[in-house]
Design an enzyme around this catalytic site. Structure first.
Site, PDB file in Angstrom:
ATOM      1  N   GLU A 325      50.353  83.279   3.045  1.00 37.17           N
ATOM      2  CA  GLU A 325      51.428  82.895   2.142  1.00 37.17           C
ATOM      3  C   GLU A 325      52.587  83.888   2.237  1.00 37.17           C
ATOM      4  O   GLU A 325      52.394  85.084   2.019  1.00 37.17           O
ATOM      5  CB  GLU A 325      50.944  82.866   0.695  1.00 37.17           C
ATOM      6  CG  GLU A 325      49.864  81.840   0.398  1.00 37.17           C
ATOM      7  CD  GLU A 325      49.458  81.869  -1.068  1.00 37.17           C
ATOM      8  OE1 GLU A 325      49.348  80.795  -1.661  1.00 37.17           O
ATOM      9  OE2 GLU A 325      49.253  82.978  -1.607  1.00 37.17           O
ATOM     10  N   CYS A 326      53.766  83.391   2.536  1.00 38.39           N
ATOM     11  CA  CYS A 326      55.006  84.163   2.491  1.00 38.39           C
ATOM     12  C   CYS A 326      54.908  85.449   3.321  1.00 38.39           C
ATOM     13  O   CYS A 326      55.016  85.401   4.537  1.00 38.39           O
ATOM     14  CB  CYS A 326      55.404  84.443   1.049  1.00 38.39           C
ATOM     15  SG  CYS A 326      57.179  84.804   0.861  1.00 38.39           S
ATOM     16  N   GLY A 327      54.679  86.596   2.708  1.00 35.38           N
ATOM     17  CA  GLY A 327      54.513  87.814   3.484  1.00 35.38           C
ATOM     18  C   GLY A 327      53.366  87.703   4.474  1.00 35.38           C
ATOM     19  O   GLY A 327      53.413  88.293   5.560  1.00 35.38           O
TER      20      GLY A 327
END
Length: 440
Positions: A325-327
């Site tokens: 997720e994301c990072g």
């Protein structure tokens, strides 16, 4: 557990909001929590909407986990039962709002009305006198179904200034307190919001000082009691029974909702935490979860940890599930470019480059929909992808157009989208079992 069993309790409660962002409500909420905790009270704090950074500070301030409440993301029923459960344990419940009191759909005000709790706006009074009363009046009168009986003045210049603000209020509004400008009422920030609580060595000292400022300003009075009652939720099916899930957790990967961890355990999973910054091996697991965080601040350290990178690559090459997720997505690409323009080697599970930008690239409530399954959550990032492969799916915005790409490759599901797991246990289980996308 019987079908009609429920949580019920009556406890002082309030939603701390503001006319808009930047008014100081986050630190006022944290300081209130610490003030009452230091007085020996059991305090539970919740955060309206998606947020990872404020809850870290609020947890330190209150001494208890901080859960999200957002009627669209978490569902109205969950908002009710989390508050009712807290009312059986706490002496005070505080909810920190998001943005302005009426901003968003649903808004912080919508949650206050749903839960039956009063709103206490924090208004930055710097540069205002009698106009403060007009702002407070507007917030109190904008909706007939919302209770606003008290306001907090922030960044007050002097006792005389505070007196002017109090006298300018209508008769049915009270100034709960006038908080002076004080260095204790600030916390350092970076591009995604507050600096992570674990990075501030003096955070407890700062919170105690802020609590003392509020006490001196007369904010030690409890809000009115509120009665809460809601049925216990039905436990989810144990779809991940016996599964071992490795969860990245350190300064680079720290964006973890407590409710997400709870849901995985309730599904039967065993969680094994590891640090991509410090560990050289993965725990023995069936699946990995690489949550969001600040990998762009630790690009050199992550790149230098070749043993851990190779372990993650081997896990992926074996076709074992990974949720990024994301990072986590940013780290899975070949290259990560930080805010200084420095290039760092990523895990290399996907082609392309993730580049940190000054401009916000994604913001808002999103959902990942497959058939009748809908995983709700949000996106908030300052990174852009370059030379990435074509996405297999896209998230959908709650309102408007422009979803986030979702990359699916050999058990890996990676996106800038942050999911709120309890909104779709079945879809989360499918991802972590390597059955994503499931047959429609």
């Amino acid at each position: 557990m019987t079908a009609n069993e429920s949580f019920a309790g009556t406890v002082p409660a309030a939603l701390i909001s503001a006319p808009g962002s930047g008014q100081g409500k986050s630190l006022v909420t944290a300081a209130l929590a610490r003030l009452h905790r230091n007085a020996g009270r059991r305090v539970r704090v919740f955060k309206f909407g998606p947020d990872y950074l404020d809850p870290m500070v609020l947890e330190r301030a209150s001494g208890a986990p901080v859960y999200q409440l957002q009627p669209w993301m978490t569902g109205e029923a969950e908002c009710r039962w989390r508050l009712a459960e807290a009312a059986t344990q706490a002496d005070l419940i505080l909810v920190e709002g998001a943005m302005g009191l009426f901003d968003g759909t649903p808004s912080s005000a919508d949650l206050a009305v749903l839960a039956g709790i009063p709103a206490i706006p924090v208004i930055d009074a710097w540069g205002m006198a009698q106009t403060f009363g007009a702002v407070a009046l507007g917030l109190a009168r904008y909706r007939d179904d919302l209770t606003v009986g008290e306001v907090i003045a922030n960044r007050v210049a002097s006792p005389r200034h505070g007196d002017l603000l109090a006298k300018g209020l209508p008769a049915d509004l009270t100034l709960l307190g006038a908080v002076p400008r004080h260095e204790a009422m600030t916390l350092p920030e970076r591009h995604l919001g507050l600096v992570q609580a674990g990075e501030l060595d003096d955070l407890d000292q700062r919170l105690d000082q802020a609590a003392a400022v509020l006490a001196e300003a007369g904010l030690d009075r409890l809000p009115a009691p509120v009665a809460f009652n809601a049925p216990r939720p039905t436990p989810p099916p144990r779809l991940l029974d016996g599964k071992r899930i490795g969860v990245a957790r350190d300064a680079a990967f720290a964006f973890l909702y407590p409710a997400n961890l709870d849901l995985l355990r309730d599904l039967g999973a065993e969680l094994r935490f590891f640090s991509p910054l410090a560990d050289t091996t993965l725990p023995a697991v069936d699946a990995l979860w690489l949550p969001g965080g600040y990998p762009e601040l630790h690009g050199a350290t992550l790149a230098a940890n070749t043993a851990l990178r190779e372990a993650i690559r081997a896990h992926h090459e074996a076709g074992k599930p990974i949720l990024a997720e994301c990072g986590g997505l940013m780290s899975c690409l070949e290259t990560l470019v930080d805010g200084d323009g420095e290039h760092h080697q990523g895990f290399g599970l996907l082609p392309g480059t993730a580049r940190l930008t000054r401009k916000l690239q994604g913001l808002g409530m999103h959902a990942l929909r497959l058939g009748d399954q809908e995983l709700r959550g949000h996106t908030f990032h300052h990174a852009a992808l370059e030379n990435a492969a074509a996405a297999q799916l896209f998230s959908e915005k709650q309102s408007g157009t422009g979803g986030e790409p979702v990359f699916v490759k050999n058990g890996l599901v990676a996106s800038f989208f942050h999911g709120y797991f309890p909104s779709s246990p079945t879809l989360v289980a499918a991802i972590l079992e390597g059955r994503f996308p499931p047959p429609r």
